[in-house]
Design an enzyme around this catalytic site. Structure first.
Site, mmCIF file in Angstrom:
data_model
loop_
_atom_site.group_PDB
_atom_site.id
_atom_site.type_symbol
_atom_site.label_atom_id
_atom_site.label_comp_id
_atom_site.label_asym_id
_atom_site.label_seq_id
_atom_site.Cartn_x
_atom_site.Cartn_y
_atom_site.Cartn_z
ATOM 1 N N GLN A 21 23.845 48.950 13.245
ATOM 2 C CA GLN A 21 25.174 49.988 13.301
ATOM 3 C C GLN A 21 26.202 49.049 13.681
ATOM 4 O O GLN A 21 27.044 49.650 13.528
ATOM 5 C CB GLN A 21 24.968 50.803 14.411
ATOM 6 C CG GLN A 21 23.705 51.899 14.073
ATOM 7 C CD GLN A 21 23.533 52.754 15.046
ATOM 8 O OE1 GLN A 21 24.092 53.885 15.205
ATOM 9 N NE2 GLN A 21 22.642 52.249 16.035
ATOM 10 N N HIS A 71 26.846 50.624 9.138
ATOM 11 C CA HIS A 71 28.428 51.162 9.376
ATOM 12 C C HIS A 71 29.270 50.134 9.008
ATOM 13 O O HIS A 71 30.562 50.113 9.313
ATOM 14 C CB HIS A 71 28.296 51.541 10.764
ATOM 15 C CG HIS A 71 27.577 52.877 11.196
ATOM 16 N ND1 HIS A 71 27.262 53.158 12.618
ATOM 17 C CD2 HIS A 71 27.084 53.623 10.347
ATOM 18 C CE1 HIS A 71 26.501 53.924 12.516
ATOM 19 N NE2 HIS A 71 26.487 54.478 11.361
HETATM 20 P P1 NAD Z 1 25.754 53.351 21.993
HETATM 21 O O1 NAD Z 1 27.029 52.907 22.617
HETATM 22 O O2 NAD Z 1 25.770 54.835 21.653
HETATM 23 O O3 NAD Z 1 24.473 52.972 22.831
HETATM 24 C C1 NAD Z 1 24.289 51.643 23.313
HETATM 25 C C2 NAD Z 1 22.899 51.654 23.838
HETATM 26 O O4 NAD Z 1 22.452 50.360 24.258
HETATM 27 C C3 NAD Z 1 22.921 52.540 25.351
HETATM 28 O O5 NAD Z 1 21.583 53.233 25.549
HETATM 29 C C4 NAD Z 1 22.872 51.517 26.264
HETATM 30 O O6 NAD Z 1 22.275 51.692 27.781
HETATM 31 C C5 NAD Z 1 21.948 50.220 25.682
HETATM 32 N N1 NAD Z 1 22.515 48.789 26.008
HETATM 33 C C6 NAD Z 1 23.612 48.079 26.482
HETATM 34 N N2 NAD Z 1 23.552 46.931 26.559
HETATM 35 C C7 NAD Z 1 22.247 46.720 26.457
HETATM 36 C C8 NAD Z 1 21.502 45.388 26.695
HETATM 37 N N3 NAD Z 1 22.120 44.217 26.841
HETATM 38 N N4 NAD Z 1 20.327 45.608 26.218
HETATM 39 C C9 NAD Z 1 19.622 46.662 25.839
HETATM 40 N N5 NAD Z 1 20.212 48.024 25.796
HETATM 41 C C10 NAD Z 1 21.370 47.952 26.086
HETATM 42 O O7 NAD Z 1 25.676 52.381 20.704
HETATM 43 P P2 NAD Z 1 24.975 52.973 19.286
HETATM 44 O O8 NAD Z 1 23.839 53.574 19.452
HETATM 45 O O9 NAD Z 1 24.994 51.585 18.457
HETATM 46 O O10 NAD Z 1 26.190 53.796 18.609
HETATM 47 C C11 NAD Z 1 27.497 53.426 18.780
HETATM 48 C C12 NAD Z 1 28.300 53.243 17.359
HETATM 49 O O11 NAD Z 1 29.550 52.566 17.420
HETATM 50 C C13 NAD Z 1 27.439 52.706 16.241
HETATM 51 O O12 NAD Z 1 27.874 53.375 15.099
HETATM 52 C C14 NAD Z 1 28.292 51.272 16.201
HETATM 53 O O13 NAD Z 1 28.428 50.959 14.935
HETATM 54 C C15 NAD Z 1 29.280 51.334 16.962
HETATM 55 N N6 NAD Z 1 29.908 50.209 17.814
HETATM 56 C C16 NAD Z 1 29.618 49.024 17.326
HETATM 57 C C17 NAD Z 1 29.784 47.883 18.156
HETATM 58 C C18 NAD Z 1 29.677 46.721 17.844
HETATM 59 O O14 NAD Z 1 29.609 46.384 16.267
HETATM 60 N N7 NAD Z 1 29.366 45.495 18.521
HETATM 61 C C19 NAD Z 1 30.354 47.940 19.482
HETATM 62 C C20 NAD Z 1 30.587 49.350 20.009
HETATM 63 C C21 NAD Z 1 30.360 50.689 18.937
#
Ligand code: NAD
Length: 265
Positions: free
Chosen positions: A111, A129
């Protein structure tokens, strides 16, 4: 925890076609905040969540203003994208790339828009995404790199006459059909699905574990690696959760898989 890591290693070694789903939690150890984790951008700033839902609508209504925001000429969103561009893969990304190299992991479906899986060396990556590193034309579906278009005059246009946007799929925007079909095919094909760092609440991505469960295989093993339980854990869709950080757990799994692999000639 050790028992569960050993169980995952054994399940991966016995799998015929393993795929991994990843989310924002995968990149928190690269310094990119997630949305819904305890320190997530939306957990700490509810207004940011509401704003995210306006972006696609802005593109449709006023693509020039959309581009000005995305490029950081106004608003704060451009700054977030600059942070994403600067981030580097962490040990978790590298471990998944190693599992692919070892022939165990067949596909990464992410994602994340940060492009860190390809940067870490993963080759078969579906960016569900989209990616901040590309542009896409919603009219004809084609994608191109930033070096291929001029951003002198906004909004940039596609050769087909359509208006280009970031390849990123914004909230409220449909998932491009080619990506959706590829991801569903992988989910149908797999007999093991590893799910890392996602709250599993963003649809249609969060349907992929169900597609895997109800796919062609009689039994698909679903393993979560996440900092906290998710709806997949609570509703019994995953077989087990290895609770902790992807940047610590995935390298342990990859190392054990590598050690237990039969020597090549
Ligand atoms: P989310 O923020 O909804 O959930 C993240 C999950 O990962 C949470 O349950 C959290 O507890 C867990 N988490 C955080 N750090 C962790 C780690 N080091 N090890 C294991 N687990 C960990 O994210 P989502 O479900 O991907 O949905 C968010 C949406 O936002 C997606 O569509 C994504 O594309 C986008 N997004 C992307 C980025 C990126 O590209 N890095 C950053 C933020 C949001």
């Amino acid at each position: 925890m050790r028992d569960l890591i050993e169980r995952a290693v054994s399940d991966l070694r016995n799998s015929r076609y393993a795929v991994v789903l990843t989310g924002a939690g995968m990149s928190t150890e690269s310094g990119i905040r997630d949305f819904r984790g305890p320190k997530g951008i939306w957990t700490t700033d509810k207004a940011a969540e509401a704003k995210a839902y306006e972006r696609y609508e802005l593109f449709l209504r006023d693509p020039a203003s959309y581009w000005e925001e995305m490029l950081g000429k106004k608003g704060t969103h451009g700054a977030f994208y600059n942070e994403l561009r600067k981030a580097k893969p962490n040990a978790g990304h590298r471990a998944l790339s190693e599992l692919e190299e070892l022939g165990v992991m067949k596909c990464v479906i992410t994602q994340n828009i940060d492009g860190l899986h390809p940067k870490a060396g993963s080759r078969n990556v579906i960016e569900y995404h989209g990616s901040i590193r590309k542009l896409r034309c919603p009219s004809c579906g084609s994608r191109c790199g930033f070096e291929e278009v001029s951003l002198e005059r906004l909004p940039p246009s596609c050769n087909c006459g359509g208006v280009l946007k970031y390849d990123v799929v914004h909230f409220g925007e449909p998932i491009p059909l080619d990506v959706m079909e590829k991801a569903e095919k992988e989910a149908m094909e797999c007999d093991l699905m590893l799910i890392c760092g996602t709250s599993a609440v963003v649809y249609p991505f969060a349907n992929l574990p169900m597609v895997a469960k109800l796919g062609r295989k009689s039994s698909t093993t679903i393993i979560e690696v996440n900092a906290e339980p998710t709806p997949l854990t609570n509703e019994g869709i995953s077989d087990y959760l290895i609770q902790g950080k992807t940047g610590e757990i995935l390298p342990e799994i990859a190392e054990e898989v590598r050690k237990s692999r039969p020597e090549r000639d």
